[in-house]
Design a protein around this motif. Structure first.
Motif, mmCIF file in Angstrom:
data_model
loop_
_atom_site.group_PDB
_atom_site.id
_atom_site.type_symbol
_atom_site.label_atom_id
_atom_site.label_comp_id
_atom_site.label_asym_id
_atom_site.label_seq_id
_atom_site.Cartn_x
_atom_site.Cartn_y
_atom_site.Cartn_z
ATOM 1 N N UNK A 35 0.837 -1.199 0.000
ATOM 2 C CA UNK A 35 0.000 0.000 0.000
ATOM 3 C C UNK A 35 0.873 1.249 0.000
ATOM 4 N N UNK A 36 0.522 2.215 -0.816
ATOM 5 C CA UNK A 36 1.289 3.453 -0.899
ATOM 6 C C UNK A 36 1.125 4.268 0.380
ATOM 7 N N UNK A 37 2.157 4.992 0.726
ATOM 8 C CA UNK A 37 2.085 5.855 1.921
ATOM 9 C C UNK A 37 1.093 6.992 1.738
ATOM 10 N N UNK A 38 0.850 7.369 0.482
ATOM 11 C CA UNK A 38 -0.155 8.421 0.243
ATOM 12 C C UNK A 38 -1.553 7.936 0.609
ATOM 13 N N UNK A 39 -1.828 6.663 0.384
ATOM 14 C CA UNK A 39 -3.125 6.097 0.740
ATOM 15 C C UNK A 39 -3.215 5.836 2.236
ATOM 16 N N UNK A 40 -2.121 5.370 2.821
ATOM 17 C CA UNK A 40 -2.148 4.981 4.228
ATOM 18 C C UNK A 40 -2.060 6.183 5.161
ATOM 19 N N UNK A 41 -1.136 7.112 4.890
ATOM 20 C CA UNK A 41 -0.878 8.197 5.840
ATOM 21 C C UNK A 41 -1.167 9.594 5.283
ATOM 22 N N UNK A 42 -1.338 9.714 3.970
ATOM 23 C CA UNK A 42 -1.556 11.042 3.393
ATOM 24 C C UNK A 42 -2.792 11.750 3.922
ATOM 25 N N UNK A 43 -3.973 11.102 3.949
ATOM 26 C CA UNK A 43 -5.152 11.807 4.484
ATOM 27 C C UNK A 43 -4.997 12.197 5.944
ATOM 28 N N UNK A 44 -4.403 11.329 6.771
ATOM 29 C CA UNK A 44 -4.261 11.647 8.190
ATOM 30 C C UNK A 44 -3.356 12.856 8.396
ATOM 31 N N UNK A 45 -2.236 12.918 7.689
ATOM 32 C CA UNK A 45 -1.315 14.039 7.852
ATOM 33 C C UNK A 45 -1.913 15.329 7.305
ATOM 34 N N UNK A 46 -2.558 15.259 6.130
ATOM 35 C CA UNK A 46 -3.124 16.474 5.531
ATOM 36 C C UNK A 46 -4.292 17.009 6.346
ATOM 37 N N UNK A 47 -5.029 16.132 7.036
ATOM 38 C CA UNK A 47 -6.192 16.562 7.797
ATOM 39 C C UNK A 47 -5.825 17.569 8.877
ATOM 40 N N UNK A 48 -4.655 17.406 9.505
ATOM 41 C CA UNK A 48 -4.248 18.316 10.577
ATOM 42 C C UNK A 48 -3.280 19.386 10.095
ATOM 43 N N UNK A 49 -2.320 19.018 9.282
ATOM 44 C CA UNK A 49 -1.246 19.954 8.938
ATOM 45 C C UNK A 49 -1.730 21.070 8.019
ATOM 46 N N UNK A 50 -2.627 20.762 7.087
ATOM 47 C CA UNK A 50 -3.078 21.804 6.157
ATOM 48 C C UNK A 50 -3.882 22.892 6.873
ATOM 49 N N UNK A 51 -4.908 22.576 7.685
ATOM 50 C CA UNK A 51 -5.600 23.661 8.403
ATOM 51 C C UNK A 51 -4.689 24.416 9.371
ATOM 52 N N UNK A 52 -3.790 23.692 10.053
ATOM 53 C CA UNK A 52 -2.880 24.379 10.978
ATOM 54 C C UNK A 52 -1.956 25.335 10.239
ATOM 55 N N UNK A 53 -1.506 24.964 9.060
ATOM 56 C CA UNK A 53 -0.639 25.856 8.290
ATOM 57 C C UNK A 53 -1.394 27.102 7.849
ATOM 58 N N UNK A 54 -2.655 26.933 7.438
ATOM 59 C CA UNK A 54 -3.445 28.099 7.037
ATOM 60 C C UNK A 54 -3.651 29.057 8.206
ATOM 61 N N UNK A 55 -3.932 28.495 9.387
ATOM 62 C CA UNK A 55 -4.129 29.359 10.555
ATOM 63 C C UNK A 55 -2.801 29.979 10.989
ATOM 64 N N UNK A 56 -1.705 29.232 10.883
ATOM 65 C CA UNK A 56 -0.392 29.752 11.311
ATOM 66 C C UNK A 56 0.052 30.939 10.475
ATOM 67 N N UNK A 57 -0.307 30.992 9.211
ATOM 68 C CA UNK A 57 0.084 32.113 8.361
ATOM 69 C C UNK A 57 -0.575 33.413 8.799
#
Length: 804
Positions: A687-709
């Motif tokens: 299984x690709x890491x994008x399928x296994x861990x990509x959604x979990x990492x993007x779920x938190x890091x993307x909103x936090x990055x938007x707020x951090x800016x």
């Protein structure tokens, strides 16, 4: 290589080929001359000359082509006849000032006589098309002669009376002319067309009433029927049949208007006799006609007979009782099956009977609709108190004074369909039609009882009880039947009746509880004993909806608000989850669970105005979805739905508590998604890491990055940078693409956010020429070491591609 002959040899070959072409040309010219001779010779063509060479078509005798010549001849004859007719009309209309009346009449008479005699001579010489064109011109000239005769011999005579006599004379002359010259095709149809006017002009001339006009048209239609039955040639019969249809329908329509608008019996007798005579003409005219024509004649005759017989007593009655009279007359038409009548005519008469019955039922349908759906339009509101009678609960939906005969009409219609089912099986030989008649009997009987309750203004309690009994009877009928039209009709009527009695019960609180509870128990018991899976699933879904109504009524009685009632509604959904797991029939289990899901959506809608209760309801829905996901066949859909409901419940609860940090919303979801991805990758290492861990990492890091800016403080960017660095190092250590790319990207953007103010200050301090100079130096350095950088890029790409 291609061989090229010497010039002398090539010249000899060309001469030989030219000689062969000349011989072929002579053969073709000879054949062409023979074909022209065949086409031009009036007698049988001589045998063709012997061909000097074999031809594949030499054995077939050429057929002379006459169609183009005949078509051109007809076109010329038609144009010539039209021009002569136009000339004659122009002479008659525009040359009055140049000749006297006698002279004009004499010229027209001489020309007409010549035109009438010429076709006989032309037929004798074998020119039928020319004779036909001259005959049409002669017919037009006879009309002009009639106009001239009126101007010369009887200028003071009434024009309408003279037109009546003239049209009758023209009919006689054209008929005699067509019979004498039987090879002409136009005089007899023209005589039929002219025959439509003598009686109409006569009635107009004597200023006859509307009944006289109708009789004139009907007699004309009867004459057309005689001609259509015994006339010579298809052209005459088609013309007569068309005239009979037009004049007969106009006569019957006029008679129907007179019959309906009559003031009393005396005024309706005349139109009734006219309608009855029209019925006789219609049936007699199509007695031996082909199938569709006979059916049409039976329909027209049956409808005219109903209007004739029913219009006389109906003239003394109010309209709503006159409908009943027409219905009885229409029902009496069904007795035609006992007489020796041609089968197509019987079908037409039965169609007329069915049309009358259907019209009467449609007239009574608004009363039934008002009895069922009228409570929804009452402005008094829910639980305003039990009304005294059914009319108060229904409201002024229809004028009840003019609907007194609606129950009787529906009962008579039900009796007629029942008679077709039980007493006259020969009329409906097919089993499907008999079942359809039984279904119609059930619908009409049910509607008759509802209309009777409304018209009689039954007491409220009696009306509710009777409607519940009707629903129970229809449900029992559908349970005991197989999958046929009667079962489907009974189920539909039971559901519509349940809706009507449910709306009726909303007027009083005890009635609401009693009706909803009894309907739920009734449909549940019927679903448990039904034979057909489709009927069982429909009744089970109806029981679930009635249970939702029970819970809502209980919550309202307890004084609970809508959000507080929502968890009570979820009890119905829980019951559907339990029954769906216990039921062994997918055709029943799936609809029940879908209706339970609808109840859950309804509960969410009830609680949407209160955020804490909305979170509670969403969480309970997630629990029910998780319970459904325990079943393997529902896991793929219910599992994801349960996760979404839990997340939505948590987010609503956080929003209700005033939490604004996005990590509180995203971090739990990311942890759960990360755990699921890790389990999936352990089960399937490919299984690709994008399928296994990509959604979990993007779920938190993307909103936090938007707020951090947009965060002016330093704590959030610092924590985000540390987390991104840890994710990047883990991705590099474990050779996983998704953590490496996402962590590195977030780390770089977070660092850029922190360094952005200082970079802006440095660029403001540098002179304007410094940035271009630095960019140029960078490009020179890259260009000088391009090959090395290219090899480095390849190694990085290969290393990145080996990651999962």
């Amino acid at each position: 290589m291609r061989h090229v002959p010497p010039p002398a040899e090539e010249l000899a070959l060309l001469d030989h080929e030219l000689a062969r072409l000349d011989a072929r040309r002579l053969q073709l010219l000879s054949r062409r001359a023979w074909l022209l001779g065949v086409l031009r010779a009036p007698a049988a063509p001589p045998p063709p000359p012997r061909a000097p060479f074999p031809r594949p078509y030499a054995q077939a005798a050429p057929a002379p082509v006459h169609a183009p010549a005949r078509g051109a001849q007809n076109v010329l004859l038609v144009l010539g006849g039209l021009l002569l007719a136009v000339a004659a009309i122009a002479f008659t209309l525009f040359s009055w000032g140049e000749m006297g009346i006698a002279g004009r009449s004499a010229v027209l008479a001489v020309v007409t006589a010549g035109a009438l005699v010429a076709p006989a001579l032309l037929l004798g010489r074998g020119l039928p098309s020319t004779a036909e064109a001259v005959a049409v011109l002669a017919l037009v000239l006879t009309v002009l002669d009639a106009i001239a005769l009126h101007a010369v011999a009887a200028p003071g005579t009434d024009g309408l009376a003279f037109s009546a006599v003239a049209s009758a004379v023209l009919v006689a002359v054209w008929t005699l002319y067509g019979l004498l010259l039987g090879r002409l095709r136009s005089p007899l149809p023209a005589a039929v067309v002219a025959g439509q006017f003598p009686l109409v002009f006569t009635a107009w001339a004597v200023e006859a009433p509307a009944t006289g006009f109708a009789w004139a048209l009907l007699v004309t239609a009867a004459a057309d029927v005689v001609v259509a039955s015994w006339g010579r040639g298809p052209a005459v019969r088609v013309t007569a049949y068309t005239g009979a249809v037009l004049t007969g329908l106009v006569s019957l329509a006029l008679a129907l208007v007179l019959s309906v608008s009559a003031d009393g019996v005396d005024g309706a007798v005349g139109p009734g006799a006219l309608l009855l005579a029209g019925a006789v003409v219609a049936v007699a005219g199509t007695w031996r006609a082909p199938g569709p024509t006979a059916v049409l004649g039976g329909v027209v005759g049956g409808l005219a007979a109903v209007a004739a017989v029913g219009g006389v007593p109906g003239a003394e009655l109010p309209w709503h009782w006159a409908v009943l009279v027409y219905l009885l007359c229409g029902a009496a038409l069904s007795a035609v099956v006992r007489f020796r009548v041609p089968r197509p005519v019987v079908r037409g008469v039965l169609g007329a009977s069915a049309s009358v019955v259907a019209g009467a039922v449609l007239w009574a349908a608004p009363v039934v609709a008002a009895a069922l759906l009228g409570p929804a339009s009452v402005p008094a509101g829910v639980w305003s108190g039990a009304p005294g009678g059914l009319r108060d609960a229904v409201g002024p939906a229809v004028p009840w004074s003019g609907s007194a005969s609606a129950p009787v009409v529906l009962m008579v219609a039900a009796g007629l369909t029942a008679a077709l089912h039980f007493r006259w099986p020969r009329a409906l030989p097919e089993k499907g039609w008999r079942i359809a008649a039984a279904a119609g009997t059930a619908v009409l009987g049910w509607g008759a009882v509802l209309a009777l309750l409304a018209v009689a203004d039954a007491p409220y309690a009696v009306a509710v009880g009777v409607e519940l009994l009707l629903v129970a009877a229809l449900t029992a009928l559908s349970v005991r039947r197989a999958a046929d039209a009667l079962a489907v009709t009974s189920v539909v009527c039971a559901l519509v009746g349940a809706l009507g009695v449910g709306l009726l019960g909303l007027a009083a609180e005890p009635a609401t509880h009693a009706v909803s509870m009894m309907l739920a128990l009734l449909f549940a018991a019927a679903a448990a004993t039904a034979r057909v899976p489709v009927v069982r699933s429909v009744l089970a879904c109806a029981a679930v909806l009635c249970a939702v109504a029970v819970t809502c009524a209980v919550g309202a009685s307890l004084g609970w608000s809508a959000p507080h009632t929502a968890p009570l509604v979820l009890l119905v959904t829980a019951a559907t989850v339990l029954f769906g797991a216990r039921l062994r029939e997918p055709a029943v289990a799936l609809p029940v669970e879908l209706v339970g899901a609808f109840a859950a959506v309804f509960a969410v809608g009830l609680s949407v105005t209160d955020a804490p209760f909305l979170a509670l309801v969403l969480g309970l829905c997630g629990v029910l979805a998780s319970a459904t996901a325990l079943r393997p066949e529902r896991r793929s859909v219910a599992g994801g739905l349960a996760a979404g409901l839990f997340v939505a419940a948590a987010w609503v609860r956080l929003a209700a508590s005033g939490v604004t940090d996005p990590e509180a919303y995203t971090l739990p979801v990311s942890v759960a998604a990360f755990a699921v991805g890790h389990v999936r990758q352990r089960r399937n290492p490919a299984t690709s890491s994008w399928v296994a861990y990509g959604p979990a990492l993007a779920m938190t890091m993307a909103p936090s990055l938007l707020v951090a800016w947009g965060d002016p403080h330093w704590l959030r960017p610092l924590l985000l940078g540390v987390a991104a660095l840890a994710v990047t190092l883990a991705g590099a250590r474990l050779r996983l693409q998704a953590p490496l790319v996402l962590g590195g990207s977030v780390l770089a953007l977070d660092g850029l956010h922190e360094l952005a103010p200082h970079v802006v200050q440095v660029f403001d301090a540098l002179p304007r020429w410094a940035p271009p100079a630095l960019a140029g130096l960078l490009l020179l350095a890259v260009g000088a070491t391009y090959e090395q950088r290219l090899r480095d890029a390849r190694r990085v790409r290969e290393s990145f591609g080996r990651m999962r």
